[in-house]
Design an enzyme around this catalytic site. Sequence first.
Site, PDB file in Angstrom:
ATOM      1  CB  SER A  42      -7.689  13.594   8.907  1.00  0.00           C
ATOM      2  OG  SER A  42      -8.571  12.614   9.204  1.00  0.00           O
ATOM      3  CE  LYS A  86     -10.350  12.892  11.826  1.00  0.00           C
ATOM      4  NZ  LYS A  86     -10.720  11.851  12.759  1.00  0.00           N
ATOM      5  CE  LYS A 118      -3.194  14.548   9.689  1.00  0.00           C
ATOM      6  NZ  LYS A 118      -4.248  13.849   9.382  1.00  0.00           N
TER       7      LYS A 118
HETATM    8  P1  NAD Z   1      -0.937   5.292   8.453  1.00  0.00           P
HETATM    9  O1  NAD Z   1       0.318   5.845   8.696  1.00  0.00           O
HETATM   10  O2  NAD Z   1      -0.989   3.861   9.307  1.00  0.00           O
HETATM   11  O3  NAD Z   1      -1.226   4.611   7.183  1.00  0.00           O
HETATM   12  C1  NAD Z   1      -0.919   5.448   5.907  1.00  0.00           C
HETATM   13  C2  NAD Z   1      -0.835   4.585   4.873  1.00  0.00           C
HETATM   14  O4  NAD Z   1      -0.739   5.463   3.693  1.00  0.00           O
HETATM   15  C3  NAD Z   1       0.473   3.937   4.810  1.00  0.00           C
HETATM   16  O5  NAD Z   1       0.211   2.287   4.754  1.00  0.00           O
HETATM   17  C4  NAD Z   1       1.391   4.371   3.735  1.00  0.00           C
HETATM   18  O6  NAD Z   1       1.894   3.246   2.868  1.00  0.00           O
HETATM   19  C5  NAD Z   1       0.290   5.015   2.625  1.00  0.00           C
HETATM   20  N1  NAD Z   1       0.756   5.923   1.695  1.00  0.00           N
HETATM   21  C6  NAD Z   1       1.527   6.860   2.229  1.00  0.00           C
HETATM   22  N2  NAD Z   1       1.816   7.572   1.115  1.00  0.00           N
HETATM   23  C7  NAD Z   1       1.622   6.758   0.098  1.00  0.00           C
HETATM   24  C8  NAD Z   1       1.702   6.956  -1.487  1.00  0.00           C
HETATM   25  N3  NAD Z   1       2.557   7.919  -2.031  1.00  0.00           N
HETATM   26  N4  NAD Z   1       1.341   5.838  -2.336  1.00  0.00           N
HETATM   27  C9  NAD Z   1       0.656   4.864  -1.630  1.00  0.00           C
HETATM   28  N5  NAD Z   1       0.347   4.595  -0.218  1.00  0.00           N
HETATM   29  C10 NAD Z   1       1.057   5.603   0.576  1.00  0.00           C
HETATM   30  O7  NAD Z   1      -2.234   5.982   8.919  1.00  0.00           O
HETATM   31  P2  NAD Z   1      -3.676   5.759   9.573  1.00  0.00           P
HETATM   32  O8  NAD Z   1      -3.652   5.900  11.103  1.00  0.00           O
HETATM   33  O9  NAD Z   1      -4.109   4.731   8.868  1.00  0.00           O
HETATM   34  O10 NAD Z   1      -4.340   7.358   9.255  1.00  0.00           O
HETATM   35  C11 NAD Z   1      -4.674   7.467   7.724  1.00  0.00           C
HETATM   36  C12 NAD Z   1      -5.649   8.771   7.710  1.00  0.00           C
HETATM   37  O11 NAD Z   1      -6.797   8.761   8.708  1.00  0.00           O
HETATM   38  C13 NAD Z   1      -4.778   9.832   8.159  1.00  0.00           C
HETATM   39  O12 NAD Z   1      -5.320  11.239   7.646  1.00  0.00           O
HETATM   40  C14 NAD Z   1      -5.474  10.136   9.799  1.00  0.00           C
HETATM   41  O13 NAD Z   1      -5.422  11.532  10.374  1.00  0.00           O
HETATM   42  C15 NAD Z   1      -6.900   9.459   9.556  1.00  0.00           C
HETATM   43  N6  NAD Z   1      -7.448   8.670  10.846  1.00  0.00           N
HETATM   44  C16 NAD Z   1      -6.747   7.941  11.306  1.00  0.00           C
HETATM   45  C17 NAD Z   1      -7.306   7.412  12.642  1.00  0.00           C
HETATM   46  C18 NAD Z   1      -6.464   6.384  13.388  1.00  0.00           C
HETATM   47  O14 NAD Z   1      -7.129   6.003  14.810  1.00  0.00           O
HETATM   48  N7  NAD Z   1      -5.522   5.933  13.118  1.00  0.00           N
HETATM   49  C19 NAD Z   1      -8.744   7.654  12.939  1.00  0.00           C
HETATM   50  C20 NAD Z   1      -9.313   8.480  12.078  1.00  0.00           C
HETATM   51  C21 NAD Z   1      -8.687   9.305  11.192  1.00  0.00           C
END
Ligand code: NAD
Length: 296
Positions: free
Chosen positions: A99, A174, A242
């Site tokens: 997102s 979104k 964010k």
């Molecule tokens: P998270 O922090 O659990 O996971 C993010 C992952 O990205 C981590 O494992 C990290 O290692 C990886 N990452 C970051 N920088 C990196 C890089 N330079 N190289 C490789 N990997 C890298 O976050 P999340 O909760 O999984 O959310 C991910 C996205 O999905 C976000 O944009 C969030 O807004 C969106 N989202 C989350 C949810 C939720 O319920 N958690 C629901 C819908 C959407």
Amino acid sequence: MSTLPKIAWIGLGIMGSPMSENLLKAGYDVTGFTLEQDKLDRLAAAGGTAAASIAEAVRDADVVITMVPASPQVEAIAYGPDGILANARSGALLIDMSSITPGTSVDLAKAAADQGLRVLDAPVSGGEAGAVEAVLSIMVGGEQADFDQAKPIFEALGRTIVLCGPHGSGQTVKAANQLIVAVNIQACAEAVVFLEKSGVDLAAALDVLNGGLAGSTVLTRKKANFLNRDFRPGFRIDLHHKDMGIVTDAARDVGAALPVGAVVAQLVAALRAQGDGGLDHSALLRAVERLSGARV
Ligand code: NAD
């Protein structure tokens, strides 16, 4: 030998891990890269391949999927000599499911086209549970032909899958989703404190509320969090902060007023400033409790 497209998955966090595992279950060959070793081990244990870098993960992929926190991380993994654009095969399809701001998605699509890559923005809604259960809503921006090619992959991850318009449109939808979810959680949190202070049986009240017009997926998914004060993420307040910034900026750009959204954005920011950024967004209840002099 599978005839399905080979997938590279970058970002194996709360969402990326279960989503990539659903692709493995559907028979796809998935090579992943993320920053935490335990998440790479989890992918390998589920039958995927752990790569040592983005370049190694994307080199042979037909489709590269990214699921990282925000615009700066998408830019960090996409651009530069070690990034996706420099290392993916020409003709590959890049699907960013993070997102992020609509503008970042539009810029990425342009930069990728210069490298012979196609891009879809495809953020999701449904939370961790929706990712695990493969019932996400997936809101897509980009070209129809690319959407059609990606549809079977999306069908292994979600249930409601819609092409919303050109590049960036998925992100705009979104942003609206995050506005609705935050306002809904805030309303539920205010109702919880009101009901408890009134001495009503909270579990019974939330059950009957969820059967009427006040019912929502938020209430269904977050009821146990409210009842048990269980604020393990889930979806972190940091990420919703964010997203409130994204929707507030995007709405200002088009001249749309978000008066209630602006207040809830401030409450999310305050909760984060109080040190609760790592908690689930259902922790908005804590902000209402503080304002009401109730238990925290
Ligand atoms: P998270 O922090 O659990 O996971 C993010 C992952 O990205 C981590 O494992 C990290 O290692 C990886 N990452 C970051 N920088 C990196 C890089 N330079 N190289 C490789 N990997 C890298 O976050 P999340 O909760 O999984 O959310 C991910 C996205 O999905 C976000 O944009 C969030 O807004 C969106 N989202 C989350 C949810 C939720 O319920 N958690 C629901 C819908 C959407």
